[in-house]
Enzyme design. Structure first.
Site, PDB file in Angstrom:
ATOM      1  N   LYS A 121       0.856  -1.203   0.055  1.00 25.88           N
ATOM      2  CA  LYS A 121      -0.084   0.043   0.070  1.00 25.88           C
ATOM      3  C   LYS A 121       0.643   1.119   0.147  1.00 25.88           C
ATOM      4  O   LYS A 121       0.568   2.131  -0.670  1.00 25.88           O
ATOM      5  CB  LYS A 121      -0.979   0.059   1.249  1.00 25.88           C
ATOM      6  CG  LYS A 121      -1.907  -1.061   1.166  1.00 25.88           C
ATOM      7  CD  LYS A 121      -2.971  -0.917   2.580  1.00 25.88           C
ATOM      8  CE  LYS A 121      -3.946  -2.144   2.289  1.00 25.88           C
ATOM      9  NZ  LYS A 121      -4.728  -1.947   3.631  1.00 25.88           N
ATOM     10  N   ASP A 140      -9.953   2.398   2.858  1.00 27.86           N
ATOM     11  CA  ASP A 140     -10.005   1.592   4.362  1.00 27.86           C
ATOM     12  C   ASP A 140     -10.736   2.679   5.170  1.00 27.86           C
ATOM     13  O   ASP A 140     -11.419   2.350   6.206  1.00 27.86           O
ATOM     14  CB  ASP A 140      -8.715   1.290   4.867  1.00 27.86           C
ATOM     15  CG  ASP A 140      -8.216  -0.046   4.236  1.00 27.86           C
ATOM     16  OD1 ASP A 140      -8.724  -0.653   3.741  1.00 27.86           O
ATOM     17  OD2 ASP A 140      -6.800  -0.307   4.239  1.00 27.86           O
TER      18      ASP A 140
HETATM   19  P1  NDP Z   1       1.028  -3.738   9.489  1.00 25.63           P
HETATM   20  O1  NDP Z   1       1.917  -4.848   9.275  1.00 25.63           O
HETATM   21  O2  NDP Z   1       1.174  -2.282   8.580  1.00 25.63           O
HETATM   22  O3  NDP Z   1       0.788  -3.373  11.209  1.00 25.63           O
HETATM   23  C1  NDP Z   1       1.088  -4.440  12.002  1.00 25.63           C
HETATM   24  C2  NDP Z   1       0.657  -3.682  13.389  1.00 25.63           C
HETATM   25  O4  NDP Z   1       0.493  -5.203  14.344  1.00 25.63           O
HETATM   26  C3  NDP Z   1       1.941  -3.070  13.875  1.00 25.63           C
HETATM   27  O5  NDP Z   1       1.260  -1.944  14.891  1.00 25.63           O
HETATM   28  C4  NDP Z   1       2.637  -4.143  14.903  1.00 25.63           C
HETATM   29  O6  NDP Z   1       3.289  -3.469  15.838  1.00 25.63           O
HETATM   30  C5  NDP Z   1       1.220  -5.084  15.538  1.00 25.63           C
HETATM   31  N1  NDP Z   1       1.716  -6.248  15.776  1.00 25.63           N
HETATM   32  C6  NDP Z   1       1.854  -7.213  15.304  1.00 25.63           C
HETATM   33  N2  NDP Z   1       2.185  -8.225  15.812  1.00 25.63           N
HETATM   34  C7  NDP Z   1       2.209  -7.862  17.282  1.00 25.63           C
HETATM   35  C8  NDP Z   1       2.265  -8.466  18.553  1.00 25.63           C
HETATM   36  N3  NDP Z   1       2.581  -9.822  18.762  1.00 25.63           N
HETATM   37  N4  NDP Z   1       1.996  -7.717  19.731  1.00 25.63           N
HETATM   38  C9  NDP Z   1       1.796  -6.416  19.591  1.00 25.63           C
HETATM   39  N5  NDP Z   1       1.608  -5.662  18.269  1.00 25.63           N
HETATM   40  C10 NDP Z   1       1.714  -6.471  17.350  1.00 25.63           C
HETATM   41  O7  NDP Z   1      -0.453  -4.543   9.065  1.00 25.63           O
HETATM   42  P2  NDP Z   1      -1.828  -3.490   8.755  1.00 25.63           P
HETATM   43  O8  NDP Z   1      -1.934  -2.419   9.267  1.00 25.63           O
HETATM   44  O9  NDP Z   1      -1.872  -3.391   7.312  1.00 25.63           O
HETATM   45  O10 NDP Z   1      -2.803  -4.600   8.940  1.00 25.63           O
HETATM   46  C11 NDP Z   1      -3.236  -5.123  10.456  1.00 25.63           C
HETATM   47  C12 NDP Z   1      -4.278  -6.121  10.244  1.00 25.63           C
HETATM   48  O11 NDP Z   1      -5.603  -5.792   9.786  1.00 25.63           O
HETATM   49  C13 NDP Z   1      -3.996  -7.385   9.201  1.00 25.63           C
HETATM   50  O12 NDP Z   1      -4.559  -8.389  10.140  1.00 25.63           O
HETATM   51  C14 NDP Z   1      -4.885  -7.167   8.140  1.00 25.63           C
HETATM   52  O13 NDP Z   1      -5.448  -8.165   7.508  1.00 25.63           O
HETATM   53  C15 NDP Z   1      -6.045  -6.099   8.751  1.00 25.63           C
HETATM   54  N6  NDP Z   1      -6.454  -5.319   7.702  1.00 25.63           N
HETATM   55  C16 NDP Z   1      -8.170  -5.511   7.511  1.00 25.63           C
HETATM   56  C17 NDP Z   1      -8.843  -4.674   6.469  1.00 25.63           C
HETATM   57  C18 NDP Z   1     -10.118  -4.844   6.464  1.00 25.63           C
HETATM   58  O14 NDP Z   1     -10.689  -4.485   5.357  1.00 25.63           O
HETATM   59  N7  NDP Z   1     -10.670  -5.703   7.425  1.00 25.63           N
HETATM   60  C19 NDP Z   1      -8.134  -3.545   5.919  1.00 25.63           C
HETATM   61  C20 NDP Z   1      -6.727  -3.579   6.412  1.00 25.63           C
HETATM   62  C21 NDP Z   1      -6.072  -4.476   7.071  1.00 25.63           C
HETATM   63  P3  NDP Z   1       4.720  -3.073  15.591  1.00 25.63           P
HETATM   64  O15 NDP Z   1       4.860  -1.633  15.213  1.00 25.63           O
HETATM   65  O16 NDP Z   1       5.287  -3.108  17.150  1.00 25.63           O
HETATM   66  O17 NDP Z   1       5.345  -4.244  14.719  1.00 25.63           O
END
Ligand code: NDP
Length: 256
Positions: A65, A98
């Protein structure tokens, strides 16, 4: 008239429910179009290919994205601010659907009062922070939360902020592959609303959504956000603003 070409680019894309949603929408609208999921690693090459093919529009998903935002010819105001694009139109303007996906899924359900809290600081959290001006951000990695707060005018917060929250949005990937929870729903006020962007399994709900509902809270699942962002994408591509009524049928298609 040739069949219109719509595409989803991402990595992975095999399990995306978007092709089912869009195929059903085109069927319901009587539009001769195809929506194909394409596994893409080289995003600039994919953009060049879609230009050459005259694509009518396309969606972009994880992890492309932000790259897509840099490759569009122009960005709408939301995409410019968020610096991430998940929807591109036929003239290569980048959008972030989104944002309407989250807002439309919320509809009237958010009550006024305490802070809106967003968990996460990745791409979807940036869209949520744009949708919910002044929200509080909780994230594992503080530097990422600081960058988001600076770019989008959000506040940094500790997890305890949910004790006062009226709305909590999970934008982390927690719960995507197992039953883990991003926060303890027992700490939320009893009129709080929970939105989980994550969806999984046959029903689309997660341990978070189930735990919130078991406590009697309103919980909106990630499939609702996904279907609403698909409708917002269709409205951009087709130049319409009246497709919300498709929601129940498109949700059914996503679950089929
Ligand atoms: P990103 O990879 O950009 O961000 C992931 C986030 O999750 C970060 O803030 C990361 O923290 C955090 N994270 C991951 N693992 C852990 C953990 N074990 N403990 C704490 N924090 C954690 O992902 P996206 O923002 O693109 O997507 C996030 C979710 O939303 C995905 O599952 C995606 O499929 C879903 N999504 C759904 C949509 C819908 O239409 N329903 C649209 C867009 C996304 P850190 O910064 O510390 O790594």
């Amino acid at each position: 008239m040739t069949r219109a070409l719509y595409v989803l680019i991402g990595d992975p894309v095999a399990h995306s429910r978007s092709p089912k949603i869009h195929a059903r929408a085109f069927e319901l609208l009587g539009i001769d179009a195809v929506y194909a999921p394409c596994l893409v690693t080289n995003v600039p090459a994919a953009f060049a290919g879609l230009r050459a093919l005259g694509a009518a529009g396309f969606n972009v998903t994880v992890p492309h994205k932000e790259a897509a935002a840099k490759l569009c010819d122009r960005l709408d105001a939301a995409a410019e601010r968020i610096r991430a694009v998940n929807c591109v139109d036929a003239v290569f303007t980048g959008h972030n659907t989104d944002v309407p996906g989250i807002l439309r899924a919320l509809n009237q359900e958010a009550s006024a009062g305490g802070p809106d809290v967003v968990f996460g600081a990745g791409g979807s959290a940036r869209a949520a922070a744009f949708a919910l001006p002044g929200c509080s951000i909780v994230n594992r990695t503080r530097s990422r939360a600081e960058a988001l707060a600076r770019d989008l005018g959000a506040r940094l917060a500790e997890p305890e902020v949910i004790r006062e929250a009226r709305l909590v949005v999970n934008c982390t990937t927690i719960g995507l592959h197992d039953e883990s929870l991003p926060f303890d729903v027992a700490q939320l006020p009893k009129d709080a609303v929970v939105v989980d962007l994550v969806y999984r399994g046959a029903t689309g709900d997660t341990a978070l959504v189930r735990a919130a509902r078991a406590r009697g809270l309103r919980a909106i699942d990630g499939l609702a956000v996904l279907v609403h962002q698909a409708i917002a994408s269709l409205e951009i591509w087709l130049g319409r603003n009246d497709l919300e009524e498709l929601y129940p049928k498109l949700r059914e298609a996503a679950l089929a």
